[in-house]
Design an enzyme around this catalytic site. Structure first.
Site, mmCIF file in Angstrom:
data_model
loop_
_atom_site.group_PDB
_atom_site.id
_atom_site.type_symbol
_atom_site.label_atom_id
_atom_site.label_comp_id
_atom_site.label_asym_id
_atom_site.label_seq_id
_atom_site.Cartn_x
_atom_site.Cartn_y
_atom_site.Cartn_z
ATOM 1 N N TYR A 211 0.900 17.916 6.925
ATOM 2 C CA TYR A 211 0.823 16.456 7.049
ATOM 3 C C TYR A 211 0.634 15.802 5.662
ATOM 4 C CZ TYR A 211 -1.041 11.868 7.565
ATOM 5 O OH TYR A 211 -1.230 10.529 7.401
ATOM 6 N N ALA A 265 -5.611 2.801 6.358
ATOM 7 C CA ALA A 265 -5.281 2.085 7.594
ATOM 8 C C ALA A 265 -6.099 0.801 7.765
ATOM 9 C CB ALA A 265 -5.407 2.993 8.813
ATOM 10 N N SER A 266 -6.370 0.124 6.649
ATOM 11 C CA SER A 266 -7.106 -1.135 6.711
ATOM 12 C C SER A 266 -6.387 -2.278 5.995
ATOM 13 C CB SER A 266 -8.507 -0.957 6.113
ATOM 14 O OG SER A 266 -9.194 0.062 6.777
ATOM 15 N N GLY A 267 -5.104 -2.125 5.717
ATOM 16 C CA GLY A 267 -4.340 -3.280 5.287
ATOM 17 C C GLY A 267 -3.796 -3.303 3.869
ATOM 18 N N SER A 393 0.889 7.371 12.809
ATOM 19 C CA SER A 393 2.292 7.667 12.477
ATOM 20 C C SER A 393 2.704 6.836 11.262
ATOM 21 C CB SER A 393 3.199 7.380 13.669
ATOM 22 O OG SER A 393 3.060 6.049 14.095
HETATM 23 P P1 GDP Z 1 -3.394 0.803 4.604
HETATM 24 O O1 GDP Z 1 -3.445 2.152 5.236
HETATM 25 O O2 GDP Z 1 -4.682 0.389 3.990
HETATM 26 O O3 GDP Z 1 -2.239 0.675 3.688
HETATM 27 O O4 GDP Z 1 -3.185 -0.228 5.806
HETATM 28 P P2 GDP Z 1 -1.849 -0.861 6.408
HETATM 29 O O5 GDP Z 1 -1.420 -2.035 5.619
HETATM 30 O O6 GDP Z 1 -0.853 0.196 6.641
HETATM 31 O O7 GDP Z 1 -2.391 -1.365 7.789
HETATM 32 C C1 GDP Z 1 -3.043 -0.491 8.708
HETATM 33 C C2 GDP Z 1 -3.037 -1.098 10.065
HETATM 34 O O8 GDP Z 1 -3.738 -2.344 10.034
HETATM 35 C C3 GDP Z 1 -1.638 -1.409 10.574
HETATM 36 O O9 GDP Z 1 -1.581 -1.097 11.942
HETATM 37 C C4 GDP Z 1 -1.493 -2.901 10.325
HETATM 38 O O10 GDP Z 1 -0.609 -3.486 11.236
HETATM 39 C C5 GDP Z 1 -2.927 -3.419 10.480
HETATM 40 N N1 GDP Z 1 -3.188 -4.595 9.615
HETATM 41 C C6 GDP Z 1 -2.879 -4.745 8.309
HETATM 42 N N2 GDP Z 1 -3.242 -5.964 7.839
HETATM 43 C C7 GDP Z 1 -3.806 -6.610 8.886
HETATM 44 C C8 GDP Z 1 -4.386 -7.918 9.037
HETATM 45 O O11 GDP Z 1 -4.446 -8.730 8.120
HETATM 46 N N3 GDP Z 1 -4.881 -8.210 10.276
HETATM 47 C C9 GDP Z 1 -4.832 -7.314 11.325
HETATM 48 N N4 GDP Z 1 -5.340 -7.673 12.486
HETATM 49 N N5 GDP Z 1 -4.293 -6.082 11.213
HETATM 50 C C10 GDP Z 1 -3.792 -5.732 10.011
HETATM 51 P P1 PGA Z 2 -3.232 4.699 3.418
HETATM 52 O O1 PGA Z 2 -2.607 5.951 2.653
HETATM 53 O O2 PGA Z 2 -4.454 4.362 2.652
HETATM 54 O O3 PGA Z 2 -2.156 3.715 3.323
HETATM 55 O O4 PGA Z 2 -3.593 5.039 4.827
HETATM 56 C C1 PGA Z 2 -2.661 7.258 3.002
HETATM 57 C C2 PGA Z 2 -4.038 7.864 2.975
HETATM 58 O O5 PGA Z 2 -4.939 7.326 2.300
HETATM 59 O O6 PGA Z 2 -4.207 8.895 3.617
#
Ligand code: GDP
Ligand code: PGA
Ligand code: MN
Ligand code: MN
Length: 611
Positions: A211, A265-267, A393
């Protein structure tokens, strides 16, 4: 025994320091073939992977892959930082002695690639010519073709990056062996996996996963853990789980760069790909530099600079759609060479789907299989309500495919940083934005980032926990030293960036809806932050920072219930006072935390006591 010298020669890998490394691990893993690969091999490797059934076609120039069902996220428990000095032990880095871990990995890897090809993947985690280039070179050895295809998208890959090193022996040695995924006891007491960074030897040994976060060693193991250690050991730079964007005000011609950490996964990816809200599109532009990692250093002009060491995006699929993130959809459109992992797939039409792609899943389930490969039509009672796609995913695409990628994204000199933000999924307490002008208080704020764990790591979705600067899973040395290193680097900066804490995830206590609409609307608080830095607005001083007055926030075209807006623009004093006690306990766990950080904590605590 394979003829490594011949394989390196055939692959054009001429750096004389490589041979011994590859021969050693080819001997241990028992690989049957050795092959040097670069980006130029992509089309051939894709064809081989399709032929072997490791990938499925998902439209023109698009591919679908599935990882083993117990191998879908990073494992934090099995990730270890090993060094030769016990003083590198921290709260989060699962430190072990290097002398203990290396033999364990050799044992796991012995004979584990028999019958397989060992791919030699020379890579660079940096644009060519960047000031920190000497920390960016590495060679991943992997027995997985899918991992190679992901690496080609996520890093600059080719023999030239290793042949032309100024210091020919200065590259990270990164070994990935997949292992027998069905017999590794993932998540049990008898878990066989080990993901080890031997940081003071610049060696990475990962066994037991294919993964992304566990297997693309250039990205997280080198790009974050190893480089955070290198940045500290050399005293030269910071390596952080940060997104990095440019914001241009087309009316004034001003341009700003903001970086910041949010847990996985926080944006981050969504923020970096953000289109301004419709009403603000004419005036503002957001440029993508990076969505997961930034390296930060002080330039000769005394400014803080940042650059993205990666070459691609490994983004969360869930909830990505035309409304939330049209940019992401365009970056994985036909012809982009993107790879989807663990989403739902239609075996007849080769279409793909994930939760939130459309409001409801396809009505006609003919041909559709879920992320495990089970036909939707044949799911049993227990599986019926399970998501079609895994919550973690992903899609993998290169930066050049991202429509809003900055024109100068490959410019090695990096960009000057105006703001540093921290945030996470926090259902209460944290307002939309609170700005912090003081360096120690900014670093303190990062260290006390508290957020809900997500599906990006095995196991604990939804649990509230501290995640310092969003680096908890990537910490490679002690947190006290980490804080001191931040103060040292930022302390050299002449034009200090402004800090801020943001939260897009506050929820209604009644029905749980998100109080702030998020996504594109997140530009609004960032514009306010830059206006505050410029002295154009003043905000309201609270004990934990400056929050916007409603009148200072550009709300053109935004529809939001007044009660929700009031809530995200306020400080919940009782909850904050409670939080200060938790913070004190959290910080006490960090050995050698600098006095400046304790003083910052005491200032904030006192301000709450007096408010
Ligand atoms: P990363 O892993 O920090 O890059 O986070 P992502 O941008 O890929 O977002 C992770 C998840 O959070 C996804 O399912 C997005 O749709 C959701 N998400 C991202 N930004 C926002 C936001 O401003 N509000 C809400 N409610 N969900 C968000
Ligand atoms: P993410 O990147 O922060 O966009 O989720 C991959 C990871 O940190 O595992
Ligand atoms: Mn990440
Ligand atoms: Mn991301």
């Amino acid at each position: 025994m394979v003829d490594v010298a011949a394989a390196l020669e055939a692959g054009g890998l001429t750096n004389p320091n490589v041979r011994e490394y590859v021969e050693y691990w080819a001997g241990i893993t028992g690989a049957s073939r050795v092959e040097v690969v670069g980006a130029a091999d992509d089309a051939r490797l894709i064809a081989e992977a399709l032929e072997a059934g490791e990938l499925d076609p998902a439209g023109e120039g698009l591919y679908y892959s599935r990882s083993y069902s117990k191998d879908t996220a990073r494992s934090e428990e099995r990730t270890i930082v090993a060094t030769n000095r016990e003083s590198d032990k921290g709260v989060y880095n699962n430190w072990r002695p290097a002398a203990e871990m290396k033999p364990l990995l050799v044992e796991r890897m012995t004979g584990a690639s028999e019958g397989k090809t060992m791919y030699v993947v020379p890579y660079l985690m940096s644009p060519l010519g960047a000031p920190l280039e000497k920390y960016a070179a590495g060679i991943e050895l992997t027995d997985s073709r899918t991992v190679v295809l992901h690496m080609i998208r996520m890093a600059r890959v080719g023999a030239k990056f290793i042949n032309e090193l100024a210091e020919p022996d200065h590259f990270v040695r990164a070994v990935h062996v997949t292992g027998d995924l069905e017999n590794l006891g993932q998540g049990t007491d008898d878990d066989q996996r080990y993901f080890v960074t031997v940081a003071d030897e610049r060696t990475i040994l990962h066994f037991g996963s294919s993964y992304g976060g566990n297997a693309l060693l250039g990205k997280i193991a080198h790009g974050l853990r190893q480089s955070a250690y290198d940045g500290w050991a050399s005293g030269e730079f910071l390596s952080e789980q940060f997104m990095l964007i440019g914001i241009t005000d087309k009316q004034t011609g001003k341009r700003y760069h903001i970086c910041g950490g949010f847990p996985s996964a926080s944006g981050k990816t969504n923020l970096a790909m953000m289109l301004p809200p419709d009403a603000l599109c004419e005036r503002y532009q957001v440029d993508f530099y990076g969505d997961d990692i930034a390296w930060l250093w002080v330039g000769d002009d005394g400014k803080l600079y940042g650059m993205n060491p990666e070459f691609g995006v490994f983004g969360v699929a869930k909830d990505t759609n035309e409304v939330t993130n049209p940019t992401a959809l365009a970056s994985v459109a036909p012809g982009t060479g993107s790879i989807f992992t663990n989403i739902a797939y239609n075996t007849d039409t080769h279409e793909v789907w994930w939760e939130g792609r459309t409001p409801a899943p396809p009505a006609d389930v003919t041909g559709w299989v879920d992320w495990k490969g089970t036909p939707i039509a044949e799911r049993d009672e227990a599986e019926k309500d399970a998501p079609w796609a895994h919550p973690n995913s992903r899609f993998t695409t290169t930066l050049a495919n991202v429509p809003n990628v900055a024109e100068d994204f490959e410019d090695p000199k990096g960009v000057p940083i105006d703001g540093i933000i921290f945030g996470g999924r926090t259902r209460d307490r944290e307002p939309l934005i609170r700005a912090i002008n003081d360096l120690a208080e900014g670093v303190y704020d990062g260290l006390t980032l508290g957020a809900e764990a997500t599906a990006a790591a095995d196991g604990k979705e939804g649990v509230l926990r501290y995640d310092p600067m969003s680096m908890r899973p990537f910490m490679s040395y002690g947190e006290g030293d980490y804080a001191a290193h931040w103060l040292k680097i930022l302390g050299q900066v002449k034009d200090q960036p402004i800090f801020a804490h943001v939260n897009w995830f506050q929820r209604s206590q009644e029905d749980g809806h998100f109080l702030w609409p998020g996504y594109r609307e997140n530009l609004r608080p960032l514009l306010w932050l830059m206006a505050l830095k410029n002295g154009e607005v003043e905000g309201v001083q609270t004990p934990s920072g400056i929050i916007p007055k409603e009148s200072e926030l550009n709300l053109d075209g935004l529809e939001i219930p007044q009660a929700d807006l009031d809530k995200v623009l306020s400080i919940d004093l009782p909850r904050w006072r409670e939080e200060m006690g938790h913070r004190e306990k959290h910080l006490k766990g960090f050995e050698g935390l600098p006095e400046e950080i304790w003083e910052a904590h005491k200032r904030v605590a006192k301000a709450f006591d007096e408010s």
